[in-house]
Design a protein around this motif. Sequence first.
Motif, PDB file in Angstrom:
ATOM      1  N   ALA A   1      46.571  83.369   9.279  1.00 10.92           N
ATOM      2  CA  ALA A   1      46.274  82.288   8.321  1.00 10.92           C
ATOM      3  C   ALA A   1      47.315  80.976   8.779  1.00 10.92           C
ATOM      4  O   ALA A   1      47.230  79.923   7.814  1.00 10.92           O
ATOM      5  N   ALA A   2      47.693  80.845  10.152  1.00 14.52           N
ATOM      6  CA  ALA A   2      48.436  79.861  10.129  1.00 14.52           C
ATOM      7  C   ALA A   2      47.443  78.640  10.324  1.00 14.52           C
ATOM      8  O   ALA A   2      47.849  77.373  10.272  1.00 14.52           O
ATOM      9  N   GLY A   3      46.185  78.779  10.448  1.00 15.68           N
ATOM     10  CA  GLY A   3      44.895  77.896  10.632  1.00 15.68           C
ATOM     11  C   GLY A   3      44.610  77.481  12.293  1.00 15.68           C
ATOM     12  O   GLY A   3      44.011  76.642  12.214  1.00 15.68           O
ATOM     13  N   LYS A   4      44.619  78.685  12.875  1.00 15.82           N
ATOM     14  CA  LYS A   4      44.096  78.594  14.341  1.00 15.82           C
ATOM     15  C   LYS A   4      42.713  78.428  14.403  1.00 15.82           C
ATOM     16  O   LYS A   4      42.179  77.551  15.136  1.00 15.82           O
ATOM     17  N   SER A   5      41.970  79.111  13.562  1.00 12.67           N
ATOM     18  CA  SER A   5      40.399  79.142  13.584  1.00 12.67           C
ATOM     19  C   SER A   5      40.156  77.569  13.063  1.00 12.67           C
ATOM     20  O   SER A   5      39.229  76.721  13.731  1.00 12.67           O
ATOM     21  N   PHE A   6      40.738  77.170  12.034  1.00 10.95           N
ATOM     22  CA  PHE A   6      40.392  75.820  11.461  1.00 10.95           C
ATOM     23  C   PHE A   6      40.756  74.777  12.367  1.00 10.95           C
ATOM     24  O   PHE A   6      40.034  73.781  12.344  1.00 10.95           O
TER      25      PHE A   6
ATOM     26  N   ARG B   1      47.852  81.113   1.078  1.00 18.26           N
ATOM     27  CA  ARG B   1      46.547  81.381   1.929  1.00 18.26           C
ATOM     28  C   ARG B   1      46.284  82.891   2.011  1.00 18.26           C
ATOM     29  O   ARG B   1      44.946  83.060   2.031  1.00 18.26           O
TER      30      ARG B   1
ATOM     31  N   ARG C   1      41.907  90.742   5.782  1.00 17.82           N
ATOM     32  CA  ARG C   1      42.624  91.099   6.913  1.00 17.82           C
ATOM     33  C   ARG C   1      42.994  92.576   6.919  1.00 17.82           C
ATOM     34  O   ARG C   1      44.108  92.643   6.189  1.00 17.82           O
TER      35      ARG C   1
ATOM     36  N   ARG D   1      51.076  70.997   6.716  1.00 17.69           N
ATOM     37  CA  ARG D   1      50.601  69.507   7.328  1.00 17.69           C
ATOM     38  C   ARG D   1      49.016  69.342   7.584  1.00 17.69           C
ATOM     39  O   ARG D   1      48.423  70.301   7.942  1.00 17.69           O
TER      40      ARG D   1
ATOM     41  N   VAL E   1      45.452  69.071   8.908  1.00 20.85           N
ATOM     42  CA  VAL E   1      44.747  69.556  10.313  1.00 20.85           C
ATOM     43  C   VAL E   1      44.707  68.259  10.812  1.00 20.85           C
ATOM     44  O   VAL E   1      44.668  68.419  12.419  1.00 20.85           O
TER      45      VAL E   1
HETATM   46  N1  LIG Z   1      46.295  72.229   8.227  1.00 22.07           N
HETATM   47  C1  LIG Z   1      45.778  72.986   6.987  1.00 22.07           C
HETATM   48  N2  LIG Z   1      45.694  72.510   5.959  1.00 22.07           N
HETATM   49  C2  LIG Z   1      45.212  73.216   4.715  1.00 22.07           C
HETATM   50  N3  LIG Z   1      44.581  74.485   4.809  1.00 22.07           N
HETATM   51  C3  LIG Z   1      44.489  75.051   5.992  1.00 22.07           C
HETATM   52  C4  LIG Z   1      45.156  74.345   7.230  1.00 22.07           C
HETATM   53  N4  LIG Z   1      44.875  75.249   8.363  1.00 22.07           N
HETATM   54  C5  LIG Z   1      43.855  76.280   7.707  1.00 22.07           C
HETATM   55  N5  LIG Z   1      43.935  76.132   6.292  1.00 22.07           N
HETATM   56  C6  LIG Z   1      43.193  77.053   5.528  1.00 22.07           C
HETATM   57  O1  LIG Z   1      43.817  78.329   5.546  1.00 22.07           O
HETATM   58  C7  LIG Z   1      43.207  79.371   5.445  1.00 22.07           C
HETATM   59  C8  LIG Z   1      43.481  80.116   7.068  1.00 22.07           C
HETATM   60  O2  LIG Z   1      42.993  79.244   8.144  1.00 22.07           O
HETATM   61  P1  LIG Z   1      42.546  80.077   9.501  1.00 22.07           P
HETATM   62  O3  LIG Z   1      41.892  78.892  10.309  1.00 22.07           O
HETATM   63  O4  LIG Z   1      41.290  81.076   9.076  1.00 22.07           O
HETATM   64  O5  LIG Z   1      43.791  80.598   9.995  1.00 22.07           O
HETATM   65  P2  LIG Z   1      43.995  81.878  11.131  1.00 22.07           P
HETATM   66  O6  LIG Z   1      42.554  81.559  12.004  1.00 22.07           O
HETATM   67  O7  LIG Z   1      44.958  81.104  11.901  1.00 22.07           O
HETATM   68  O8  LIG Z   1      44.063  83.214  10.778  1.00 22.07           O
HETATM   69  C9  LIG Z   1      41.481  78.909   5.783  1.00 22.07           C
HETATM   70  O9  LIG Z   1      41.198  79.045   4.364  1.00 22.07           O
HETATM   71  C10 LIG Z   1      41.716  77.527   5.923  1.00 22.07           C
HETATM   72  O10 LIG Z   1      40.790  76.350   5.266  1.00 22.07           O
END
Ligand SMILES: Nc1ncnc2c1ncn2[C@@H]1O[C@H](COP(=O)(O)OP(=O)(O)O)[C@@H](O)[C@H]1O
Length: 198
Positions: free
Chosen positions: A26-31, A126, A133, A169, A171
Amino acid sequence: MNAQFPAPADAAPAPQRPVVLIGPMAAGKSFLALHMSKFYGYDFVDADQVIVSRHGVIPKIFAEHGEKYFRDLEADTIAEVLRDPDHANAIFSVGGGAPMTPSVREMLRHELVAYLKVDTETVLPRISGNRTRPMLQPDPERRWQELYEARRGCYEELADITLDGTRNRPVAEIGADLEAAITRLRSGAPDTTQEVQA
Ligand SMILES: Nc1ncnc2c1ncn2[C@@H]1O[C@H](COP(=O)(O)OP(=O)(O)O)[C@@H](O)[C@H]1O
Ligand SMILES: O=C(O)C1=C[C@@H](OP(=O)(O)O)[C@@H](O)[C@H](O)C1
Ligand SMILES: [Mg+2]
């Protein structure tokens, strides 16, 4: 840690390699990887998405076959993407546990790796109540902390680039930092990314 960057000044340009995004769940890697494809034109590849498209959803894989089976699929998928010339221009997000598999860790030592670092304040909202997971069950907040403590040294060791994903922060800001770091490293300059406090 990347062995190819920077290339010696008199060497032929090294073939383009993907940039691998690592970091906790949930760090936001995929996003971020998706954002980089939309805004900077990189190929988007996410290891979990490849696995799901072939084998079904992750909780079901864990429930039916266990974690070891998933880790083997994950390692095979990562190896396949990394050797595929069609993905040479990818930003490639991998699951938070992938670098803990020794064979994956070894592959990543030879790639350009960006570690997306987050703090608990950013990530806990998140994952609160998360049921998708398997590694976070049955108590996502507690399990996230435990896994982060166990894995952070590995993330730090592999990182060529450390991205500041703390304080929620946007994206777009993280993506701009990543693009600048990739440009810098590919031009042969050292990474000057400042370490952030998590
Ligand atoms: N920079 C960001 N700001 C706000 N929300 C984010 C950000 N990055 C990710 N998210 C949200 O956090 C959740 C997890 O992101 P995800 O990309 O699935 O994480 P990971 O792949 O690292 O597990 C998603 O719902 C996404 O929309
Ligand atoms: O950290 C882990 O062990 C996992 C992280 C998940 O990916 P994200 O980091 O993209 O959530 C996914 O691969 C699986 O649920 C296991
Ligand atoms: Mg992901």
